[in-house]
Scaffold this active site. Structure first.
Site, PDB file in Angstrom:
ATOM      1  N   HIS A  88     -77.302 -19.453  67.896  1.00  0.00           N
ATOM      2  CA  HIS A  88     -76.350 -19.043  68.931  1.00  0.00           C
ATOM      3  C   HIS A  88     -75.105 -18.407  68.339  1.00  0.00           C
ATOM      4  O   HIS A  88     -74.480 -17.556  68.959  1.00  0.00           O
ATOM      5  CB  HIS A  88     -75.996 -20.229  69.828  1.00  0.00           C
ATOM      6  CG  HIS A  88     -76.918 -20.329  70.993  1.00  0.00           C
ATOM      7  ND1 HIS A  88     -77.576 -21.472  71.341  1.00  0.00           N
ATOM      8  CD2 HIS A  88     -77.325 -19.387  71.862  1.00  0.00           C
ATOM      9  CE1 HIS A  88     -78.335 -21.228  72.377  1.00  0.00           C
ATOM     10  NE2 HIS A  88     -78.223 -19.974  72.713  1.00  0.00           N
ATOM     11  N   ARG A 194     -87.094  -7.939  86.112  1.00  0.00           N
ATOM     12  CA  ARG A 194     -88.047  -9.019  85.823  1.00  0.00           C
ATOM     13  C   ARG A 194     -87.847 -10.101  86.875  1.00  0.00           C
ATOM     14  O   ARG A 194     -86.768 -10.705  86.935  1.00  0.00           O
ATOM     15  CB  ARG A 194     -87.790  -9.604  84.437  1.00  0.00           C
ATOM     16  CG  ARG A 194     -88.085  -8.667  83.271  1.00  0.00           C
ATOM     17  CD  ARG A 194     -87.762  -9.379  81.959  1.00  0.00           C
ATOM     18  NE  ARG A 194     -88.342  -8.733  80.794  1.00  0.00           N
ATOM     19  CZ  ARG A 194     -87.679  -7.919  79.978  1.00  0.00           C
ATOM     20  NH1 ARG A 194     -86.417  -7.622  80.215  1.00  0.00           N
ATOM     21  NH2 ARG A 194     -88.291  -7.400  78.924  1.00  0.00           N
ATOM     22  N   ARG A 230     -90.766  -5.597  89.001  1.00  0.00           N
ATOM     23  CA  ARG A 230     -92.029  -6.016  88.424  1.00  0.00           C
ATOM     24  C   ARG A 230     -92.470  -7.323  89.068  1.00  0.00           C
ATOM     25  O   ARG A 230     -91.683  -8.270  89.144  1.00  0.00           O
ATOM     26  CB  ARG A 230     -91.883  -6.213  86.915  1.00  0.00           C
ATOM     27  CG  ARG A 230     -93.210  -6.643  86.297  1.00  0.00           C
ATOM     28  CD  ARG A 230     -93.116  -6.723  84.813  1.00  0.00           C
ATOM     29  NE  ARG A 230     -92.375  -7.881  84.388  1.00  0.00           N
ATOM     30  CZ  ARG A 230     -92.111  -8.150  83.113  1.00  0.00           C
ATOM     31  NH1 ARG A 230     -92.486  -7.311  82.171  1.00  0.00           N
ATOM     32  NH2 ARG A 230     -91.432  -9.226  82.783  1.00  0.00           N
ATOM     33  N   GLU A 324     -99.144  -2.480  78.644  1.00  0.00           N
ATOM     34  CA  GLU A 324     -98.728  -3.375  77.547  1.00  0.00           C
ATOM     35  C   GLU A 324     -99.915  -4.079  76.917  1.00  0.00           C
ATOM     36  O   GLU A 324     -99.778  -4.802  75.937  1.00  0.00           O
ATOM     37  CB  GLU A 324     -97.676  -4.377  78.037  1.00  0.00           C
ATOM     38  CG  GLU A 324     -98.061  -5.137  79.290  1.00  0.00           C
ATOM     39  CD  GLU A 324     -96.933  -6.022  79.826  1.00  0.00           C
ATOM     40  OE1 GLU A 324     -95.917  -6.198  79.145  1.00  0.00           O
ATOM     41  OE2 GLU A 324     -97.088  -6.549  80.937  1.00  0.00           O
ATOM     42  N   ASN A 347     -92.799  -4.340  74.094  1.00  0.00           N
ATOM     43  CA  ASN A 347     -92.687  -5.686  73.503  1.00  0.00           C
ATOM     44  C   ASN A 347     -94.071  -6.312  73.377  1.00  0.00           C
ATOM     45  O   ASN A 347     -94.439  -6.846  72.337  1.00  0.00           O
ATOM     46  CB  ASN A 347     -91.811  -6.593  74.368  1.00  0.00           C
ATOM     47  CG  ASN A 347     -90.442  -6.001  74.638  1.00  0.00           C
ATOM     48  OD1 ASN A 347     -90.007  -5.125  73.911  1.00  0.00           O
ATOM     49  ND2 ASN A 347     -89.780  -6.451  75.682  1.00  0.00           N
ATOM     50  N   ASP A 348     -94.827  -6.243  74.466  1.00  0.00           N
ATOM     51  CA  ASP A 348     -96.170  -6.817  74.412  1.00  0.00           C
ATOM     52  C   ASP A 348     -97.168  -5.867  73.783  1.00  0.00           C
ATOM     53  O   ASP A 348     -98.067  -6.293  73.067  1.00  0.00           O
ATOM     54  CB  ASP A 348     -96.638  -7.202  75.828  1.00  0.00           C
ATOM     55  CG  ASP A 348     -96.048  -8.544  76.232  1.00  0.00           C
ATOM     56  OD1 ASP A 348     -96.148  -9.490  75.430  1.00  0.00           O
ATOM     57  OD2 ASP A 348     -95.478  -8.633  77.327  1.00  0.00           O
ATOM     58  N   ARG A 358     -94.785 -12.054  69.186  1.00  0.00           N
ATOM     59  CA  ARG A 358     -93.461 -11.442  69.247  1.00  0.00           C
ATOM     60  C   ARG A 358     -92.323 -12.428  68.993  1.00  0.00           C
ATOM     61  O   ARG A 358     -91.204 -12.019  68.686  1.00  0.00           O
ATOM     62  CB  ARG A 358     -93.261 -10.733  70.596  1.00  0.00           C
ATOM     63  CG  ARG A 358     -93.323 -11.658  71.786  1.00  0.00           C
ATOM     64  CD  ARG A 358     -93.480 -10.880  73.082  1.00  0.00           C
ATOM     65  NE  ARG A 358     -92.212 -10.717  73.794  1.00  0.00           N
ATOM     66  CZ  ARG A 358     -92.089 -10.163  74.995  1.00  0.00           C
ATOM     67  NH1 ARG A 358     -93.166  -9.692  75.616  1.00  0.00           N
ATOM     68  NH2 ARG A 358     -90.935 -10.067  75.582  1.00  0.00           N
ATOM     69  N   CYS A 395     -90.089   0.502  79.211  1.00  0.00           N
ATOM     70  CA  CYS A 395     -89.104  -0.526  79.570  1.00  0.00           C
ATOM     71  C   CYS A 395     -89.030  -1.651  78.541  1.00  0.00           C
ATOM     72  O   CYS A 395     -88.369  -2.648  78.764  1.00  0.00           O
ATOM     73  CB  CYS A 395     -89.369  -1.077  80.963  1.00  0.00           C
ATOM     74  SG  CYS A 395     -90.946  -1.920  81.109  1.00  0.00           S
TER      75      CYS A 395
HETATM   76  C1  PEP Z   1     -92.642  -5.620  77.479  1.00  0.00           C
HETATM   77  O1  PEP Z   1     -93.614  -6.327  77.223  1.00  0.00           O
HETATM   78  O2  PEP Z   1     -92.291  -4.666  76.764  1.00  0.00           O
HETATM   79  C2  PEP Z   1     -91.812  -5.906  78.665  1.00  0.00           C
HETATM   80  C3  PEP Z   1     -90.869  -5.076  79.044  1.00  0.00           C
HETATM   81  O3  PEP Z   1     -92.041  -7.059  79.336  1.00  0.00           O
HETATM   82  P1  PEP Z   1     -91.593  -8.520  78.847  1.00  0.00           P
HETATM   83  O4  PEP Z   1     -90.676  -8.351  77.686  1.00  0.00           O
HETATM   84  O5  PEP Z   1     -90.939  -9.152  80.033  1.00  0.00           O
HETATM   85  O6  PEP Z   1     -92.895  -9.150  78.492  1.00  0.00           O
HETATM   86 MG    MG Z   2     -94.409  -7.647  78.716  1.00  0.00          MG
END
Ligand code: PEP
Ligand code: MG
Length: 463
Positions: A88, A194, A230, A324, A347-348, A358, A395
């Site tokens: 933190h 989200r 989403r 994703e 991200n995914d 991740r 995104c």
């Molecule tokens: C992603 O996977 O890039 C995404 C935007 O969704 P989250 O990070 O909520 O899984």
């Molecule tokens: Mg995702």
């Protein structure tokens, strides 16, 4: 004793993120003890005062509350021997915009120095630097400040490359109360709301009416700017205790996102109804589904949406999917005619393509969106979208990774949606890039063997 026992238990957990919470526990314990001592009339040790002129704080570690209490005017930087990037203390330093380098090791404390340069961008610290280094650092700080000023001044311009390609720059925002700030940072819409937070931050499932009020408030706060909501992405690391979902050995590969929604109509229908009710009242709403892998999932969620829309006599709204899951990227040409837009979740997509969790800090060096394998899947998705005439956005966090901006421009995204504080910087970078040159760079990048080679190529282009 109670605090130490709990803190030791936390510290021994085999998960860096949770183990780092031991410092938070000790911090709370110390504060409670100091409050108790004051009550008993004992004087509490005063927190170390900082001198009036700006200083760099060098410490073994700092508690999150000490960091939060630092006076930004008087502290120029922060360097710690312990801690980690997910502590933190690091998170708070980032929020304060305070240059910080953590986890340099205990050796740091044996090195007396009276001057230091702290480069939080690269994680480097110079102790007792030469006059030459100091003037180079001052020069760099001046350039950075000027750049920030230019970015801020241009933030309300529409996203556009130097050669005129329009790329909307939107924000990832979850709450109506955060919209005004994002607009002030120059967002042209919300590319990802989200909705999990509606479930994660409370211990009951929100009703259809509660959800409707929130979607309506989002649309109204955006005043006609586009909003992509989403559908619920529960599962993976996003666990919701009050849903009582069964334990899974491999939750990231389990009943997550659209897979869960299609199995749980009592979650899917109220959300879709709430969304269409909001669409009857405000403009700009689109809906997308997470974790889509198969054509059958696309057809099934679209059928549910159409059924709800017809029953409410609501307008048609664009329905898209997150890309994703690698399967969706590989079959993007087949899926594009079935949806109204794609939004790439890097991200995914990165974690599933590279088989790298991740959230696992032990292998975070392997988690790299600039890996050509990820870039190829992204490009395939963009090309398929263009061919079918649908919009393609991004995104995931990669949208805010400035070094990647030329590649994203080269891919031809219609929209880049990012966290609010990165908006001015990304928009400014886009405005300095040339779409044609970016396309040529991208072609070379996807032919590269690894992410290092891609990074080298990226140095060729200034933005
Ligand atoms: C992603 O996977 O890039 C995404 C935007 O969704 P989250 O990070 O909520 O899984
Ligand atoms: Mg995702």
């Amino acid at each position: 004793h109670a605090v130490e026992t709990l803190a030791d238990e936390l510290a021994s957990i085999d998960n860096q993120l949770l183990a780092a919470r031991a410092a938070d526990m000790r911090d709370v314990g110390r504060r409670v003890l100091s409050a108790l001592r004051e009550e008993e009339g004992e004087e509490s040790p005063s927190p170390a005062g900082t001198p009036d002129s700006p200083v760099v704080i060098v410490a073994e570690d700092l508690s999150p509350s000490d960091t939060a209490g630092l006076d930004r005017e008087r502290v120029a930087g922060l360097v710690t021997a312990l801690g980690g990037p997910t502590s933190h203390t690091a998170i708070i330093a980032r929020t304060l915009g305070l240059p910080a380098v953590v986890a340099l090791g205990r050796d740091l404390l044996d090195k007396p120095a009276s001057t230091a340069i702290v480069d939080g961008d690269t994680g480097r610290v110079w102790l007792d630097p030469t006059e030459e280094d100091l003037s180079a650092a001052r020069e760099r700080m001046r350039t950075l400040r000027e750049r920030e000023e230019a970015e801020r001044a241009a933030r309300m311009e529409p996203g556009k490359t130097a050669d005129g390609r329009i790329i909307a720059v939107a924000a990832n925002v979850n709450r109506p109360s955060q919209v005004a700030e994002a607009i002030d940072m120059g967002c042209e819409g919300v590319g990802l709301m989200r909705t999990e937070f509606l479930f994660l931050e409370r211990d009951t499932t929100p009703t259809e009416d509660e959800q409707y009020e929130i979607y309506r408030a989002m649309l109204s706060a955006l005043g006609g700017r586009p909003l992509i909501v989403r559908a619920l992405d529960i599962g993976g690391d996003k666990r919701v205790p009050h849903l009582n979902l069964p334990h899974e050995e491999n939750p990231f590969l389990g009943v997550r996102g659209v897979r869960l929604l299609l199995r749980r109509p009592e979650l899917l229908y109220p959300q879709v109804r709430a969304l269409y009710r909001a669409a009857r009242e405000g403009n700009g709403l689109s809906v997308m589904f997470p974790m889509v892998g198969t054509l059958e999932e696309i057809r099934r969620f679209r059928a549910v949406c159409e059924e709800v829309r017809a029953s409410l006599d609501a307008p048609r709204i664009p329905l898209g999917i997150m890309v994703e899951v690698p399967a969706a990227a590989l079959l993007a040409e087949e899926y594009a005619p079935e949806v109204d837009f794609f939004s790439i979740g890097t991200n995914d997509l990165t974690q599933y393509t590279l088989a790298v969790d991740r959230g696992n800090t032990k292998i975070s060096v392997l988690y790299d969106g600039l890996h050509p394998a990820v870039l190829r899947l992204m490009k395939m998705t963009c090309d398929a979208g263009r061919k079918a005439g649908i919009d393609v956005g991004i995104c995931g966090e990669m949208g805010g990774q400035l070094e990647a901006t030329p590649l994203l421009v080269g891919m031809g995204f219609n929209e880049i949606s990012i966290s609010g504080k990165m908006l001015p910087a990304v928009k400014y970078s886009i405005s300095r890039l040339n779409a044609k040159a970016c396309r040529e760079l991208l072609d070379k990048a996807i032919a590269a063997n690894d992410a290092d080679a891609v990074r080298k190529l990226l140095q060729e282009i200034k933005h």
